[in-house]
Design a protein around this motif. Structure first.
Motif, PDB file in Angstrom:
ATOM      1  N   HIS A  98      19.325  67.283  87.505  1.00 42.63           N
ATOM      2  CA  HIS A  98      18.780  66.147  88.051  1.00 42.63           C
ATOM      3  C   HIS A  98      18.467  66.863  89.457  1.00 42.63           C
ATOM      4  CE1 HIS A  98      20.115  62.710  85.527  1.00 42.63           C
ATOM      5  NE2 HIS A  98      21.120  63.655  85.283  1.00 42.63           N
ATOM      6  N   ARG A 135      21.270  68.396  81.244  1.00 44.55           N
ATOM      7  CA  ARG A 135      20.351  67.709  82.165  1.00 44.55           C
ATOM      8  C   ARG A 135      20.362  68.030  83.608  1.00 44.55           C
ATOM      9  NH1 ARG A 135      21.192  62.486  80.335  1.00 44.55           N
ATOM     10  NH2 ARG A 135      20.011  62.897  78.536  1.00 44.55           N
ATOM     11  N   GLU A 139      15.620  68.779  81.237  1.00 46.60           N
ATOM     12  CA  GLU A 139      16.581  68.730  80.087  1.00 46.60           C
ATOM     13  C   GLU A 139      16.354  69.936  79.298  1.00 46.60           C
ATOM     14  OE1 GLU A 139      18.033  64.789  78.490  1.00 46.60           O
ATOM     15  OE2 GLU A 139      17.617  65.875  76.793  1.00 46.60           O
ATOM     16  N   PHE A 162      14.482  64.788  86.276  1.00 48.19           N
ATOM     17  CA  PHE A 162      15.507  65.696  85.670  1.00 48.19           C
ATOM     18  C   PHE A 162      14.697  66.392  84.811  1.00 48.19           C
ATOM     19  CE2 PHE A 162      15.296  61.977  82.904  1.00 48.19           C
ATOM     20  CZ  PHE A 162      15.059  62.599  81.771  1.00 48.19           C
TER      21      PHE A 162
END
Length: 126
Positions: free
Chosen positions: A96, A94, A107, A105
């Motif tokens: 950010h 992940r 992923e 964010f």
């Protein structure tokens, strides 16, 4: 005052951590370290490193980063393979960021492959 920690989240300074890979003298020994060094390359705007560490079959011809996007923190969520004796590996993460004052964010479950003894980013699994 000690140097700031590397953008990738490890405690070492940028120069001692991902910067040593960005300079071209060393290559990341594991898929996770390559993932971390690629995150740091996004954070510092090193498009050359991003392109050099992208598998030739999936690498874009050019890469333009958005200067308004600031990569702020990386979390490693999981990994498979990608070690010193592997030919392939995955890293789930992940990443950010802050973009135009708003936090967000990304992923991803990235796939990596060892090519000619060096880890490269292949693509992201859906």
């Amino acid at each position: 005052m000690p140097p700031a920690p590397c953008p990738c989240g490890l405690a070492e300074s940028y120069a001692a951590c991902c910067g040593r890979f960005h300079g071209g003298g060393l290559t990341a020994p594991t898929a996770e370290l390559l993932m971390r060094s690629r995150f740091s390359a996004f954070a510092v705007g090193d498009t050359g490193y991003l392109l050099r560490t992208w598998h030739p079959d999936t690498r874009p011809r050019q890469l333009k980063l958005d200067p308004a996007q600031e990569w702020t923190r990386l979390e490693i969520l999981g990994r498979t393979g990608g070690g010193l004796l592997h030919a392939e590996g995955t890293v789930e993460f992940r990443a950010h960021y802050r973009h135009h004052g708003r936090d967000g964010f990304l992923e991803e479950h990235s796939r990596f492959r060892r090519e000619n003894g060096h880890w490269v980013y292949l693509d992201a699994e859906a």
